[in-house]
Design a protein around this motif. Structure first.
Motif, PDB file in Angstrom:
ATOM      1  N   UNK A  52     102.520  87.182 130.303  1.00 59.06           N
ATOM      2  CA  UNK A  52     103.047  85.807 130.243  1.00 59.06           C
ATOM      3  C   UNK A  52     103.024  85.097 131.593  1.00 59.06           C
ATOM      4  N   UNK A  53     102.880  83.987 131.653  1.00 63.83           N
ATOM      5  CA  UNK A  53     102.931  83.102 132.782  1.00 63.83           C
ATOM      6  C   UNK A  53     102.552  81.592 132.560  1.00 63.83           C
ATOM      7  N   UNK A  54     102.984  80.705 133.203  1.00 62.23           N
ATOM      8  CA  UNK A  54     102.859  79.452 133.081  1.00 62.23           C
ATOM      9  C   UNK A  54     101.444  78.678 133.269  1.00 62.23           C
ATOM     10  N   UNK A  55     100.801  79.332 134.012  1.00 57.56           N
ATOM     11  CA  UNK A  55      99.545  78.976 134.402  1.00 57.56           C
ATOM     12  C   UNK A  55      98.659  80.068 134.198  1.00 57.56           C
ATOM     13  N   UNK A  56      97.056  79.805 134.483  1.00 54.99           N
ATOM     14  CA  UNK A  56      96.241  80.769 134.362  1.00 54.99           C
ATOM     15  C   UNK A  56      96.008  81.625 135.523  1.00 54.99           C
ATOM     16  N   UNK A  57      96.424  81.054 136.797  1.00 57.92           N
ATOM     17  CA  UNK A  57      96.634  81.803 137.792  1.00 57.92           C
ATOM     18  C   UNK A  57      97.977  82.833 138.048  1.00 57.92           C
TER      19      UNK A  57
ATOM     20  N   UNK B 281      96.883  85.684 135.509  1.00 54.12           N
ATOM     21  CA  UNK B 281      95.640  86.521 136.126  1.00 54.12           C
ATOM     22  C   UNK B 281      96.435  87.464 137.018  1.00 54.12           C
ATOM     23  N   UNK B 282      97.426  86.900 137.914  1.00 55.33           N
ATOM     24  CA  UNK B 282      98.122  87.873 138.933  1.00 55.33           C
ATOM     25  C   UNK B 282      99.027  88.808 138.110  1.00 55.33           C
ATOM     26  N   UNK B 283      99.611  88.324 137.030  1.00 58.03           N
ATOM     27  CA  UNK B 283     100.506  89.249 136.265  1.00 58.03           C
ATOM     28  C   UNK B 283      99.597  90.400 135.549  1.00 58.03           C
ATOM     29  N   UNK B 284      98.426  90.146 135.181  1.00 55.03           N
ATOM     30  CA  UNK B 284      97.490  91.174 134.772  1.00 55.03           C
ATOM     31  C   UNK B 284      96.947  92.249 135.638  1.00 55.03           C
TER      32      UNK B 284
END
Length: 198
Positions: free
Chosen positions: A172-177, A180-183
């Motif tokens: 989950x995340x509001x932005x692609x960035x 990515x960092x969550x992944x």
């Protein structure tokens, strides 16, 4: 057969040190953005048919800075046969963001986890196979400063042909960035044990 290999990584990842080692040249290295502000080119010492490009150290491929514009333009206009993405093994969480961005260029890629000697000295173990599975690209542990496993890295880069699959984040995340960092955070923590990463 002529081949073009592009080296790209964050500033201070050891990218230009690796370039100098592979080519026998003496490009200037440094610890900040802007030291390598344009492409440098050389021939692989073991095979002069292989051209190696040393791209500027960048954190992303926005492009916003002169470094990012230079790196993006080279990847778009020259379409190398393979990318070697140099990653600081002591700071994977930050450096792997660029790795995920590079996958979108649809060029065969190898991730070189540099500073493997420092990683080992810290008591951390990086499992190349498992990290490769998570990232979807080959991973090779090296130490450019000590010239360890560099030949194996080049063998892999010269033989890799598979185009990386586009990233599909199950985070989950509001932005692609943020995604990515969550992944990245997820794959680094998922199988972490005491003194062991991945």
């Amino acid at each position: 057969m002529n081949k073009n290999i592009a080296l790209i990584g964050n500033p201070n990842s050891g990218k230009t040190t690796l370039f100098n080692l592979l080519t026998g040249l003496h490009r200037r290295t440094g610890n900040r953005t802007g030291v390598t502000v344009d492409e440098g080119f050389g021939r692989y010492k073991r095979d002069k048919n292989v051209k190696i490009a040393d791209l500027p150290g960048v954190y992303s491929l926005s492009p916003l800075s002169a470094d990012e514009i230079c790196a993006c333009n080279y990847l778009k206009n020259n379409k190398p046969d393979a990318i070697i993405n140099i990653v600081d093994g002591t700071n994977l969480e930050r450096h792997l963001n660029l790795t995920l961005l590079l996958k979108d260029y649809s060029v065969p890629m190898v991730v070189a986890i540099n500073m493997a000697d420092e990683v080992a000295a810290s008591g951390t173990v990086i499992d190349e196979k498992k990290l490769s599975e998570k990232l979807g690209v080959p991973v090779v542990l090296i130490s450019a400063r000590k010239n360890k496993n560099v030949n194996a890295l080049m063998e892999k880069a010269l033989s890799v042909t598979e185009i990386p699959k586009k990233n599909i984040y199950d985070t989950k995340g509001k932005s692609e960035e943020e995604k990515r960092f969550a992944f990245i955070s997820k794959i680094l923590k998922e199988k972490r044990k005491f003194h062991q990463m991945i």
